[in-house]
Design a protein around this motif. Structure first.
Motif, PDB file in Angstrom:
ATOM      1  N   UNK A   1     -13.841  15.577   7.798  1.00 31.07           N
ATOM      2  CA  UNK A   1     -12.793  16.724   7.057  1.00 31.07           C
ATOM      3  C   UNK A   1     -12.740  17.882   7.806  1.00 31.07           C
ATOM      4  N   UNK A   2     -13.884  18.281   8.205  1.00 28.82           N
ATOM      5  CA  UNK A   2     -14.119  19.583   9.123  1.00 28.82           C
ATOM      6  C   UNK A   2     -13.170  19.528  10.132  1.00 28.82           C
ATOM      7  N   UNK A   3     -13.469  18.495  10.964  1.00 26.00           N
ATOM      8  CA  UNK A   3     -12.738  18.040  12.289  1.00 26.00           C
ATOM      9  C   UNK A   3     -11.521  18.137  12.083  1.00 26.00           C
ATOM     10  N   UNK A   4     -10.915  17.639  10.851  1.00 27.07           N
ATOM     11  CA  UNK A   4      -9.169  17.554  10.799  1.00 27.07           C
ATOM     12  C   UNK A   4      -8.902  19.010  10.410  1.00 27.07           C
ATOM     13  N   UNK A   5      -9.590  19.718   9.809  1.00 32.46           N
ATOM     14  CA  UNK A   5      -9.111  21.034   9.508  1.00 32.46           C
ATOM     15  C   UNK A   5      -9.097  21.892  10.879  1.00 32.46           C
TER      16      UNK A   5
ATOM     17  N   UNK B   1     -11.838  -0.463   1.765  1.00 37.09           N
ATOM     18  CA  UNK B   1     -11.350  -0.568   0.626  1.00 37.09           C
ATOM     19  C   UNK B   1     -12.085  -0.044  -0.346  1.00 37.09           C
ATOM     20  N   UNK B   2     -12.049   1.134  -1.202  1.00 33.78           N
ATOM     21  CA  UNK B   2     -12.954   1.837  -1.931  1.00 33.78           C
ATOM     22  C   UNK B   2     -13.253   1.258  -3.097  1.00 33.78           C
ATOM     23  N   UNK B   3     -12.473   0.528  -3.709  1.00 33.83           N
ATOM     24  CA  UNK B   3     -12.702   0.152  -5.005  1.00 33.83           C
ATOM     25  C   UNK B   3     -12.642  -1.485  -5.274  1.00 33.83           C
ATOM     26  N   UNK B   4     -12.934  -2.085  -3.997  1.00 32.08           N
ATOM     27  CA  UNK B   4     -13.064  -3.389  -4.127  1.00 32.08           C
ATOM     28  C   UNK B   4     -14.180  -4.030  -3.195  1.00 32.08           C
ATOM     29  N   UNK B   5     -14.699  -5.137  -3.392  1.00 29.07           N
ATOM     30  CA  UNK B   5     -15.798  -5.507  -2.758  1.00 29.07           C
ATOM     31  C   UNK B   5     -15.525  -6.077  -1.246  1.00 29.07           C
TER      32      UNK B   5
ATOM     33  N   UNK C   1      -1.148  11.740  -1.862  1.00 30.75           N
ATOM     34  CA  UNK C   1      -2.183  11.041  -1.973  1.00 30.75           C
ATOM     35  C   UNK C   1      -3.184  10.736  -0.924  1.00 30.75           C
ATOM     36  N   UNK C   2      -2.428  10.238   0.127  1.00 32.64           N
ATOM     37  CA  UNK C   2      -3.017  10.012   1.293  1.00 32.64           C
ATOM     38  C   UNK C   2      -3.751  11.124   2.010  1.00 32.64           C
ATOM     39  N   UNK C   3      -2.842  12.484   1.895  1.00 26.47           N
ATOM     40  CA  UNK C   3      -3.089  13.715   2.178  1.00 26.47           C
ATOM     41  C   UNK C   3      -2.540  14.510   1.080  1.00 26.47           C
ATOM     42  N   UNK C   4      -2.614  15.740   0.838  1.00 20.81           N
ATOM     43  CA  UNK C   4      -2.092  16.606  -0.347  1.00 20.81           C
ATOM     44  C   UNK C   4      -0.526  16.611  -0.018  1.00 20.81           C
ATOM     45  N   UNK C   5      -0.053  16.670   1.169  1.00 22.19           N
ATOM     46  CA  UNK C   5       1.449  17.018   1.054  1.00 22.19           C
ATOM     47  C   UNK C   5       1.904  15.985   1.883  1.00 22.19           C
ATOM     48  N   UNK C   6       1.473  14.721   2.117  1.00 21.57           N
ATOM     49  CA  UNK C   6       2.192  13.674   2.702  1.00 21.57           C
ATOM     50  C   UNK C   6       3.364  13.631   2.226  1.00 21.57           C
ATOM     51  N   UNK C   7       4.552  13.269   3.331  1.00 21.04           N
ATOM     52  CA  UNK C   7       5.747  13.012   2.907  1.00 21.04           C
ATOM     53  C   UNK C   7       6.234  11.882   3.704  1.00 21.04           C
TER      54      UNK C   7
ATOM     55  N   UNK D   1      -7.531   7.769   1.901  1.00 18.29           N
ATOM     56  CA  UNK D   1      -6.651   8.411   0.886  1.00 18.29           C
ATOM     57  C   UNK D   1      -7.466   9.471   0.405  1.00 18.29           C
ATOM     58  N   UNK D   2      -7.184  10.853   0.324  1.00 16.76           N
ATOM     59  CA  UNK D   2      -7.877  11.799  -0.086  1.00 16.76           C
ATOM     60  C   UNK D   2      -7.817  11.867  -1.655  1.00 16.76           C
ATOM     61  N   UNK D   3      -6.714  11.265  -2.344  1.00 18.28           N
ATOM     62  CA  UNK D   3      -6.652  11.431  -3.706  1.00 18.28           C
ATOM     63  C   UNK D   3      -6.458   9.798  -4.040  1.00 18.28           C
ATOM     64  N   UNK D   4      -6.897   8.908  -4.033  1.00 13.25           N
ATOM     65  CA  UNK D   4      -6.434   7.467  -4.198  1.00 13.25           C
ATOM     66  C   UNK D   4      -5.918   7.300  -5.568  1.00 13.25           C
TER      67      UNK D   4
END
Length: 334
Positions: free
Chosen positions: A200-204, A73-77, A238-244, A279-282
């Motif tokens: 990220x490179x691996x995911x591409x 969790x990037x915004x909590x301790x 948000x999780x990814x740019x085109x998450x549906x 999440x790529x865009x939290x």
């Protein structure tokens, strides 16, 4: 399992950015109904739920446990996260994620939503992950009988099962439908050049390899599109740019398949303002989460989550500043 295989399996999941270097432990999927299959003699996880006249099957792809990283969790301790896990009666030193694709029988069509890690991961992990195709067969279906595959987003645990271990289409007679915005992002060379991490490179590279195998026949859809009988797409980026996500409706019944809007219910459902490291865009991910869950609560819609505890179905209620998952009661009857 060897350390190499374990690391490779972890790196192939949606938690790659935080777990790829961990020498974590693994766990096998819980037993369910059906014939014996999968790792170490486990039983396949198969669960049936009717949505009006549409039959939904939750089919496990396995589970994985790994040491909790401080930035999960990037915004909590780390203390806040440990407390949330403890309050949910979960171990505070590890994270367990389950993987549950969906199969629908609707208007005579057989539809798969997300495909798990794939056959290569099944072999590499000694059956810990990539169980979906084995369990699909145990449910009585052959991949060749699938009419359409719908994808929520392009992380490995959702698209890995699109191809076989030897690099061929795993659903040879199926139409493959993917979010247009997701496809555009991962196929863009400029985005690839700007990738900021090895994960990220691996995911591409993975996405390009898989969709290169599938070729030009892949269909792209936008939001609010009927992508299959009784199934409509919903943009939840948000999780990814085109998450549906997908709304499944039949008669007065309705269910939403939410993909990775939340990757861990005890953390991100209970605390929707917490940001996941994957999440790529939290900020956008939080907005999508709150928008979706407000609707689910207001309309009392059943929710399916790829990483929810099997059978990965439940309702949400409001609690304090967040929500709480009320899991579907397990019923072994078909």
């Amino acid at each position: 399992m060897s350390d190499f295989s374990r690391r490779a399996f972890l790196a192939g999941t949606a938690t790659a950015t935080i777990a790829a270097t961990a020498s974590g432990t693994v766990s096998y999927a819980a037993a369910s109904d059906g014939a014996s299959a999968g790792a170490k003699g486990t039983m396949p996880g198969i669960y049936r739920q009717n949505i009006g006249e549409i039959e939904l099957l939750s089919i496990t792809d396995g589970a994985n446990s790994f040491p909790r990283r401080d930035n999960f969790v990037s915004n909590r301790s780390a203390d806040d996260v440990a407390k949330a896990l403890q309050e949910a009666f979960l171990p505070t030193d590890q994270i367990t994620l389950t993987f549950t694709p969906v199969v629908l029988k609707s208007s005579g069509k057989l539809i798969v939503i997300d495909t798990g890690l794939g056959e290569a991961a099944f072999k590499q992990s000694s059956g810990v992950g990539g169980q979906f195709h084995t369990n699909l067969a145990a449910a009585g279906y052959d991949a060749g009988s699938v009419d359409r595959v719908l994808i929520t987003h392009f992380h490995a645990d959702h698209i890995g099962g699109l191809v076989t271990a030897d690099g061929k289409p795993a659903f040879p007679k199926s139409e493959i439908w993917v979010p247009a915005a997701e496809y555009a992002f991962w196929m863009d060379s400029g985005n690839r050049a700007r990738a900021s991490s090895e994960a990220m490179v691996a995911n591409f590279e993975r996405a390009r390899r898989i969709f290169g195998i599938l070729g030009d026949g892949v269909r792209k859809f936008d939001a609010d599109t009927e992508v299959a009988p009784g199934v409509t797409s919903m943009a939840t980026p948000g999780h990814t740019p085109g998450h549906s996500s997908f709304v499944i409706a039949s008669g007065t019944d309705k269910l939403i398949v939410q993909g990775d809007v939340t990757t861990h219910p005890a953390l991100f459902i209970r605390h929707p303002g917490w940001h996941g490291a994957t999440d790529m865009d939290p900020v956008t991910a939080e907005r999508s989460r709150r928008m979706l869950y407000d609707r689910v609560v207001a309309e009392r819609i059943l929710l399916q989550g790829f990483h929810f505890p099997f059978p990965a179905l439940g309702h949400l209620t409001r609690e304090d500043d967040g929500y709480r998952l009320a899991p579907v009661m397990w019923n072994p009857a078909p």
